[in-house]
Design a protein around this motif. Structure first.
Motif, mmCIF file in Angstrom:
data_model
loop_
_atom_site.group_PDB
_atom_site.id
_atom_site.type_symbol
_atom_site.label_atom_id
_atom_site.label_comp_id
_atom_site.label_asym_id
_atom_site.label_seq_id
_atom_site.Cartn_x
_atom_site.Cartn_y
_atom_site.Cartn_z
ATOM 1 N N ASN A 76 0.878 -1.169 0.000
ATOM 2 C CA ASN A 76 0.000 0.000 0.000
ATOM 3 C C ASN A 76 0.916 1.220 0.000
ATOM 4 O O ASN A 76 1.469 1.588 1.037
ATOM 5 N N TRP A 86 3.902 4.508 3.290
ATOM 6 C CA TRP A 86 3.632 3.069 3.283
ATOM 7 C C TRP A 86 2.499 2.798 4.267
ATOM 8 O O TRP A 86 2.707 2.803 5.477
ATOM 9 N N PRO A 105 -0.669 0.225 5.744
ATOM 10 C CA PRO A 105 -0.790 -1.217 5.946
ATOM 11 C C PRO A 105 -1.302 -1.883 4.680
ATOM 12 O O PRO A 105 -2.215 -1.348 4.027
ATOM 13 N N PRO A 117 -5.625 -2.226 4.869
ATOM 14 C CA PRO A 117 -5.876 -1.031 5.670
ATOM 15 C C PRO A 117 -7.183 -1.018 6.447
ATOM 16 O O PRO A 117 -7.300 -0.288 7.434
ATOM 17 N N GLY A 139 1.284 1.650 9.168
ATOM 18 C CA GLY A 139 2.167 0.984 8.234
ATOM 19 C C GLY A 139 3.640 1.155 8.551
ATOM 20 O O GLY A 139 4.042 1.678 9.600
ATOM 21 N N HIS A 140 4.444 0.740 7.607
ATOM 22 C CA HIS A 140 5.897 0.817 7.663
ATOM 23 C C HIS A 140 6.348 2.282 7.648
ATOM 24 O O HIS A 140 5.775 3.121 6.942
ATOM 25 N N GLY A 179 3.206 -4.651 7.738
ATOM 26 C CA GLY A 179 3.817 -4.358 6.443
ATOM 27 C C GLY A 179 5.285 -4.781 6.424
ATOM 28 O O GLY A 179 5.713 -5.575 7.258
ATOM 29 N N PRO A 180 6.069 -4.239 5.518
ATOM 30 C CA PRO A 180 5.649 -3.291 4.485
ATOM 31 C C PRO A 180 4.898 -3.926 3.325
ATOM 32 O O PRO A 180 4.217 -3.242 2.572
#
Length: 285
Positions: free
Chosen positions: A5, A68, A70, A73, A112-113, A186-187
């Motif tokens: 993502n 970045w 998730p 999401p 996320g990342h 993630g990533p």
């Protein structure tokens, strides 16, 4: 196959870069990363045809300003499993469970990342985990069919504020583990054909300075992935895009003497063999 993502759009890894799925599929699959799980069998067949996907398409490498998110999401359900490694049960002073302890992390905790996590007051702990992403509806699965319902695997952290989590008389596991940002994942989502043995992967986490906090193998789970799918789906139908946080090995801060917790400025690096590395910085709320 590896999915990400990036800047809110579904991207498929191609070599050292990514292609935009909505553009590559001429709109057959939309840009929303969550939407792909509703048509996972069709998408998977399309994406694994590398010649079809990559021929004549632009492959880009995310810049330093890329966001970045998730890879999943907005799942409808997030399951999480406690005490699923014997060494973690021992460090917690609890008997190895005969049934998997199940709780949830609420969807607003996902991040996320490379995203910052704001630390609330209390004692915030780390828990590196293998996260399973459901790809096909699953109700009353068998061990033999369990992996067939999995879209892929990703890296997760089950961040936990221990004071709220353990507030009695009934512990508040779900609330204590669901502050914003307390479910980094993630990533990338990595599909099962990428692994020689998806039941035996090294996982762990460390600080950016290299200090190892946790290190274990998923083969040491009390309840492995197929067994978790069997037991969860015996009660709750698992839906495409659902997440299962499968538990953490020993090494958490609450299990140390003296106890140790995350602080603003800490950069937590979590990894799973063959899946990737997830990095998150802790900041003041």
């Amino acid at each position: 196959m590896r999915l990400a993502n990036i800047n809110g759009r579904l991207a498929l890894r191609a070599g050292d870069g990514f292609i935009d799925v909505a553009s590559a599929s001429s709109g057959r699959f939309g840009p929303d990363p969550q939407s792909v799980y509703a048509s996972w069998p069709e998408f998977s067949a399309w994406a694994q045809d590398e010649a079809q996907v990559q021929d004549g398409l632009e492959i880009t490498e995310p810049g330093s300003d890329a966001v970045w998110g998730p890879p999943v999401p907005s799942p409808r359900q997030i399951f999480a499993i406690g005490l699923n490694y014997r060494d973690h049960a021992r460090e917690s002073g609890i008997d190895v469970p005969e049934e998997p302890p199940v709780f949830t992390k609420f969807a607003t905790s996902l991040t996320g990342h490379l995203q910052d996590v704001a630390l609330p007051e209390g004692s915030v702990d780390w828990e590196a985990e293998l996260v399973v992403v459901v790809g096909r509806t699953c109700h009353r699965a068998t061990r033999e069919t369990a992996w067939q319902h999995v879209a892929g695997l990703t890296v997760g952290q089950d961040l936990s504020e221990r004071q709220l989590q353990l507030t009695g008389p009934v512990p508040q596991f779900s609330l204590g583990k669901s502050y914003p940002g307390f479910a980094p994942v993630g990533p990338e989502l990595v599909t099962l054909e990428e692994f020689d043995d998806p039941d035996d992967l090294e996982l762990g986490c460390k600080l950016l300075d290299g200090e190892i906090l946790q290190k274990g193998r998923t083969s040491n789970m009390v309840f492995d992935v197929p067994e978790l799918i069997v037991r969860l789906s015996a009660v709750c139908p698992l839906l495409p895009g659902d997440l299962i946080f499968t538990g953490t090995p020993a090494g958490v801060g609450a299990g140390r003497t003296p106890q140790r917790f995350l602080a603003p400025g800490d950069v937590l690096v979590s990894w799973i063999e063959g899946v990737g590395t997830l990095t998150n910085r802790m900041v003041t709320a």
